[in-house]
Design an enzyme around this catalytic site. Structure first.
Site, PDB file in Angstrom:
ATOM      1  N   LEU A 173     -33.823 -19.938   4.500  1.00  0.00           N
ATOM      2  CA  LEU A 173     -34.278 -18.671   3.766  1.00  0.00           C
ATOM      3  C   LEU A 173     -33.980 -18.850   2.171  1.00  0.00           C
ATOM      4  O   LEU A 173     -34.903 -18.465   1.404  1.00  0.00           O
ATOM      5  CB  LEU A 173     -33.697 -17.394   4.291  1.00  0.00           C
ATOM      6  CG  LEU A 173     -34.215 -15.824   3.355  1.00  0.00           C
ATOM      7  CD1 LEU A 173     -35.619 -15.798   3.498  1.00  0.00           C
ATOM      8  CD2 LEU A 173     -33.444 -14.825   4.085  1.00  0.00           C
TER       9      LEU A 173
ATOM     10  N   ASP B 100     -17.318 -20.359  -3.520  1.00  0.00           N
ATOM     11  CA  ASP B 100     -15.998 -20.143  -2.370  1.00  0.00           C
ATOM     12  C   ASP B 100     -16.232 -18.912  -1.990  1.00  0.00           C
ATOM     13  O   ASP B 100     -15.823 -17.837  -2.550  1.00  0.00           O
ATOM     14  CB  ASP B 100     -14.735 -20.373  -3.165  1.00  0.00           C
ATOM     15  CG  ASP B 100     -13.582 -20.362  -2.349  1.00  0.00           C
ATOM     16  OD1 ASP B 100     -13.811 -20.131  -1.052  1.00  0.00           O
ATOM     17  OD2 ASP B 100     -12.387 -20.575  -2.806  1.00  0.00           O
TER      18      ASP B 100
ATOM     19  N   ALA C 113     -24.736 -16.319   5.200  1.00  0.00           N
ATOM     20  CA  ALA C 113     -24.241 -15.874   6.660  1.00  0.00           C
ATOM     21  C   ALA C 113     -23.665 -16.893   7.373  1.00  0.00           C
ATOM     22  O   ALA C 113     -23.931 -18.075   7.099  1.00  0.00           O
ATOM     23  CB  ALA C 113     -25.486 -15.184   7.260  1.00  0.00           C
TER      24      ALA C 113
ATOM     25  N   THR D  56     -24.185 -18.333  10.688  1.00  0.00           N
ATOM     26  CA  THR D  56     -25.257 -18.060  11.665  1.00  0.00           C
ATOM     27  C   THR D  56     -25.000 -18.696  13.024  1.00  0.00           C
ATOM     28  O   THR D  56     -25.849 -18.915  13.754  1.00  0.00           O
ATOM     29  CB  THR D  56     -26.623 -18.587  11.090  1.00  0.00           C
ATOM     30  OG1 THR D  56     -26.402 -19.771  10.554  1.00  0.00           O
ATOM     31  CG2 THR D  56     -27.071 -17.755   9.939  1.00  0.00           C
TER      32      THR D  56
ATOM     33  N   TYR E 217     -21.066 -12.590  16.659  1.00  0.00           N
ATOM     34  CA  TYR E 217     -21.931 -13.035  15.705  1.00  0.00           C
ATOM     35  C   TYR E 217     -22.911 -11.330  15.354  1.00  0.00           C
ATOM     36  O   TYR E 217     -22.801 -10.951  14.138  1.00  0.00           O
ATOM     37  CB  TYR E 217     -23.043 -13.766  15.830  1.00  0.00           C
ATOM     38  CG  TYR E 217     -24.470 -13.918  15.085  1.00  0.00           C
ATOM     39  CD1 TYR E 217     -24.199 -14.373  13.489  1.00  0.00           C
ATOM     40  CD2 TYR E 217     -25.536 -13.661  15.297  1.00  0.00           C
ATOM     41  CE1 TYR E 217     -25.269 -14.357  12.679  1.00  0.00           C
ATOM     42  CE2 TYR E 217     -26.659 -13.591  14.419  1.00  0.00           C
ATOM     43  CZ  TYR E 217     -26.426 -13.761  13.093  1.00  0.00           C
ATOM     44  OH  TYR E 217     -27.765 -13.835  12.310  1.00  0.00           O
TER      45      TYR E 217
END
Length: 309
Positions: free
Chosen positions: A27, A51, A75, A77, A140
């Site tokens: 993305l 970081d 994220a 993922t 998640y």
């Protein structure tokens, strides 16, 4: 010698540029391309300069030279990996968004935060609306839901975009893998009893870029949670069948299998289809049918349509 990785940020017009986190992902790369099409100045620090354990240098840079929009496309993922790397997943998916939201709110910066269909349990049989009760079935999803809550608490003006089953041209994904095997005439199997909303990264990034453009221009953009995904319900089997039709190969190459036969560590929602009517009504950004998104990824990846005998 200056070693500040955020120094290039100061060359951009204050409150007229977009800061993008997660630029190396599927993305993120597409967002950079779509923002360039909109003529919007962009600063996207590479992963090695960012970081996520210590965001203080980035947050200080934002305070000194604020953007108009901060896009959080970063994220954790790995759905199965999150079950064992729980601390890391929560830090990236929940704690980091909360910190970004606090600074964004303090500085008057609009935040666009990308979330997921995995905040839902998937126990229903009809598409989820933004107002429906959440109930993640894995860590998640739980961390992403915690991230949504943290963002909304600190920065109510945030635009949260829930998406699903992302695919695109910049990184190899399910669509590419299926297309390659089908093009070679290989027999493949695909799950036919798990449903979601396959989403083109090009479409999602295009909508994000349009939202950014409106904000940069000073237009009013409604805050809140919006579903932004391919329209309609599809299983991996449906996706593979659509790819076969695009390529012009025999759909009998695809064997339907149950998700119960997959060796997965984390549970997945069985029906997490997203209703995307709100984003069309409120932000005037209609989403495309999932089939069009599949074609978009294949075309943009240089895979020709119907050329295989």
């Amino acid at each position: 010698m200056n070693t500040d990785p955020f120094m290039p940020l100061y060359d951009l017009p204050e409150r007229q540029y977009v800061l993008l986190l997660g630029a190396g992902g599927q993305l993120g790369q597409e967002c950079a391309a779509q923002l360039a099409k909109q003529g919007i100045s962009l600063f996207a620090p590479p992963r090695h300069d960012l970081d996520l354990v210590d965001l203080s240098p980035l947050l200080q840079a934002i305070k000194v030279h604020p953007p108009a929009v901060l896009i959080n496309a970063a994220a954790f993922t790995d759905v199965d990996g999150a079950e064992t790397l729980r601390t890391e997943a929560r830090q990236i998916n929940a704690d980091v968004p909360g910190l970004l939201a606090e600074v964004a709110a303090d500085m008057g910066v609009r935040l666009i935060h990308v979330s997921t269909d995995f905040v839902f349990s998937g126990e229903g049989t009809s598409p989820y609306f933004e107002s429906d009760k959440t109930g993640p079935v894995n860590w998640y999803g739980a961390t992403k839901r915690a991230g949504e809550r943290a963002v909304r608490m600190s920065a109510p003006e945030t635009v949260i975009l829930r998406t699903a089953w992302l695919h695109g041209r910049h990184r190899r994904c399910f669509v590419h893998a299926m297309a390659d095997k089908l093009a070679r005439g290989e027999q493949i199997s695909a799950v036919n009893d798990r449903f979601g909303s396959p989403t083109s990264a090009t479409m999602l990034a295009g909508h994000i870029a349009r939202i950014c453009s409106r904000i940069v221009q000073g237009d009013t953009v409604e805050a809140g949670i919006f579903h932004c995904a391919g329209v309609g319900a599809a299983s991996p089997f449906d996706m593979a069948s659509e790819i076969a039709r695009y390529l012009g190969v025999d759909e009998k190459l695809i064997t339907p299998v149950s998700a119960a036969n997959r060796n997965e560590i984390a549970a997945r929602p069985n029906f997490a289809v997203l209703d995307c009517s709100k984003i069309a009504r409120h932000l005037w950004l209609p989403c495309q049918p999932w089939q069009d998104g599949i074609h978009q990824t294949l075309t943009h990846s240089g895979i020709p349509e119907g050329k295989i005998a």
